[in-house]
Design an enzyme around this catalytic site. Structure first.
Site, PDB file in Angstrom:
ATOM      1  N   GLY A  86       0.866  -1.177   0.000  1.00 38.23           N
ATOM      2  CA  GLY A  86       0.000   0.000   0.000  1.00 38.23           C
ATOM      3  C   GLY A  86       0.900   1.223   0.000  1.00 38.23           C
TER       4      GLY A  86
ATOM      5  N   ILE B 204       2.646   2.740   2.341  1.00 39.14           N
ATOM      6  CA  ILE B 204       3.932   2.657   3.049  1.00 39.14           C
ATOM      7  C   ILE B 204       4.929   1.845   2.229  1.00 39.14           C
ATOM      8  CG2 ILE B 204       5.080   1.842   5.149  1.00 39.14           C
ATOM      9  CD1 ILE B 204       2.452   2.468   6.665  1.00 39.14           C
TER      10      ILE B 204
ATOM     11  N   ARG C  84       3.113  -4.929  12.164  1.00 40.48           N
ATOM     12  CA  ARG C  84       2.680  -5.349  13.496  1.00 40.48           C
ATOM     13  C   ARG C  84       3.442  -6.614  13.879  1.00 40.48           C
ATOM     14  NH1 ARG C  84       1.197  -1.031  13.976  1.00 40.48           N
ATOM     15  NH2 ARG C  84      -0.828  -0.177  14.533  1.00 40.48           N
TER      16      ARG C  84
ATOM     17  N   GLU D  29       5.151  -6.226  22.666  1.00 43.88           N
ATOM     18  CA  GLU D  29       5.839  -4.945  22.860  1.00 43.88           C
ATOM     19  C   GLU D  29       5.520  -4.471  24.269  1.00 43.88           C
ATOM     20  OE1 GLU D  29       4.794  -2.170  19.764  1.00 43.88           O
ATOM     21  OE2 GLU D  29       5.547  -3.500  18.215  1.00 43.88           O
TER      22      GLU D  29
ATOM     23  N   HIS E 272       9.378   0.460  17.783  1.00 41.71           N
ATOM     24  CA  HIS E 272       8.140   0.947  17.145  1.00 41.71           C
ATOM     25  C   HIS E 272       8.186   2.467  16.920  1.00 41.71           C
ATOM     26  CE1 HIS E 272       3.684  -0.343  16.563  1.00 41.71           C
ATOM     27  NE2 HIS E 272       3.973   0.680  15.777  1.00 41.71           N
TER      28      HIS E 272
HETATM   29  C1  DGY Z   1       0.564   3.099  13.247  1.00 46.58           C
HETATM   30  O1  DGY Z   1       0.335   4.251  12.880  1.00 46.58           O
HETATM   31  O2  DGY Z   1      -0.252   2.171  13.108  1.00 46.58           O
HETATM   32  C2  DGY Z   1       1.877   2.879  13.922  1.00 46.58           C
HETATM   33  O3  DGY Z   1       2.288   1.581  13.834  1.00 46.58           O
HETATM   34  C3  DGY Z   1       1.735   3.274  15.381  1.00 46.58           C
HETATM   35  O4  DGY Z   1       0.995   2.338  16.059  1.00 46.58           O
END
Ligand code: DGY
Length: 330
Positions: free
Chosen positions: A153, A155, A236, A265, A284
Site C-alpha cells: 500500500g 507505506i 505489526r 511490545e 516501534h
Molecule cells: C501506526 O500508525 O499504526 C503505527 O504503527 C503506530 O501504532
C-alpha cells in the site's frame, strides 16, 4: 464538549480543539492508563484522542457519552471497531501522513541488517575496534536485489521508491488485491505468496494485522525463503512468530531480520534476538519524526472536531457507521 487525550500533545494541537470551544483533559502521568482509569476518564468525555491505548468492547459499552474516537495511528487492530460501529461511534485514524516516515524506517532497517550496522556499532562500544580479518562479518550488497512486499500500500510504495532509487531493486508483491498504481509507476509484479517467499532477497511486511494473517510468518514460511534473505517487519509484531524467527536466524534459514515491531511490545532487554549479529530492532518508531507526528496529531484533532460536529471524519475506519446512524434516525 470534553475531549480526553491519553498522552501529552503540543500546544498547537490542543489549540485546534480549544479554539473550536472544546475542553481538553490530558493524561499527565508517564505511564499508560489502566483500563478502569481510561473508562473513568471517558465516561465524562464526548471524544477520545487515543495514543497507544487498547479499546475493547467493554470500554465502549461503559462510555455512553462518547461521540467520536480518533486513534493517532494508521493501524486500528487495538480497537474493537465492530463494537464501536454497533454503538454508532466513528473511529478516525491517520493514514497517508505517516507513509513516508514509516517506509523510511523499513528502508533504514533493510540497510542496517544488510551491513550489520548494529553489530559493528556494538564492537566500538565493547572496545573491539581493533584488528579485523577482511572476510569476517561482512554485509550483503543490496544493489539489484529483489524487494518483495507483503501488503503493498502507501507505506510499501515509499519503501519501494527509495529501494529503487538507491539500489535499483526490482519489486514483487503479494496483496489481497492488485496494486495497479505500483505496477504502472514502479514496475511492480504481482506474485503468489509462495513465489514472494522464494524470490525475495528482502521481504518487507506492510500489511494490516487481521485474523487471516496473524502469525503468518512462522518457521514453515521462513523455511521457504532464500537463505540469503532479509526479513523486515514495520507493520505489526503479531504478523510474525518471534520464536520461529529466532530459530530461523540462529539456524541460518534466513540471513537477517529488521524489526520496528515485536511480539509482545515492549521487547525485553535480554531478548536473544537483540544479541544476534544479523538483526536490527527498533522500538516501534516508524512514524517518529517531528514533522510526521505533528501531521498525525493534527489529522487526529480534525477527526475529533468533525466527529463532535456530527460531520464525516476526514479519515474514518468505519464509514458504515454513518449509514447505521441514518437508519437509527429514520
Ligand atoms: C501506526 O500508525 O499504526 C503505527 O504503527 C503506530 O501504532
Amino acid at each position: 464538549m470534553k475531549i480526553f487525550v491519553t498522552r501529552l500533545i503540543p500546544g498547537m494541537i490542543q489549540k485546534i480543539m480549544t479554539d473550536a470551544g472544546h475542553e481538553i483533559e490530558i493524561w499527565q502521568e508517564e505511564r499508560a492508563l489502566e483500563s478502569g482509569e481510561l473508562i473513568a476518564k471517558c465516561q465524562q468525555a464526548e471524544a477520545l484522542l487515543c495514543i497507544s491505548q487498547p479499546l475493547n468492547a467493554d470500554f465502549f459499552l461503559q462510555c455512553p457519552n462518547l461521540r467520536v474516537v480518533a486513534t493517532n495511528s494508521v493501524g486500528y487492530d487495538h480497537i474493537d471497531v465492530a463494537k464501536a460501529t454497533e454503538l454508532g461511534i466513528p473511529i478516525g485514524n491517520t493514514p497517508g501522513v505517516l507513509s513516508k516516515a514509516t517506509g523510511d524506517t523499513a528502508f533504514l532497517l533493510m540497510q542496517m541488517v544488510a551491513r550489520k550496522a548494529l553489530f559493528w556499532h556494538k564492537q566500538i562500544l565493547d572496545d573491539n575496534w581493533g584488528f579485523a580479518q577482511p572476510f569476517e562479518n561482512l554485509g550483503i550488497d543490496l544493489q539489484g536485489k529483489t524487494l518483495g512486499i507483503f501488503g503493498l500500500g502507501r507505506i510499501g510504495i515509499e519503501l519501494a521508491k527509495s529501494a529503487q532509487g538507491a539500489f535499483d531493486m526490482p519489486l514483487i508483491y503479494h496483496n489481497r488485491n492488485k496494486n495497479e498504481e505500483a505496477e504502472k509507476t514502479l514496475g511492480a509484479r504481482y506474485v503468489g505468496f509462495e513465489e514472494l517467499l522464494e524470490q525475495s532477497d528482502v521481504l518487507s511486511v506492510h500489511a494490516n494485522l487481521n485474523n487471516e494473517n496473524k502469525g503468518i510468518f512462522d518457521l514453515n514460511v521462513f523455511s521457504k525463503m532464500k537463505r540469503e534473505a532479509i526479513f523486515i517487519n514495520t507493520a505489526r509484531g503479531a504478523l510474525h512468530q518471534e520464536d520461529d524467527l529466532l530459530k530461523a536466524l540462529q539456524d541460518g534459514i534466513i540471513a537477517g531480520a529488521g524489526l520496528d515491531v515485536t511480539n509482545p511490545e515492549p521487547m525485553k532487554a535480554d531478548h536473544p534476538l537483540l544479541s544476534l549479529k544479523n538483526t536490527a530492532i527498533l522500538p516501534h518508531i516508524g512514524s517518529a519524526t517531528a514533522e510526521t507526528r505533528k501531521a498525525m496529531l493534527s489529522l487526529s484533532a480534525y477527526n475529533i472536531l468533525a466527529g463532535l460536529e456530527g460531520k464525516p471524519l476526514p479519515e474514518c475506519v468505519n464509514p458504515e457507521v454513518y449509514q447505521k446512524n441514518q437508519q437509527h434516525a429514520v
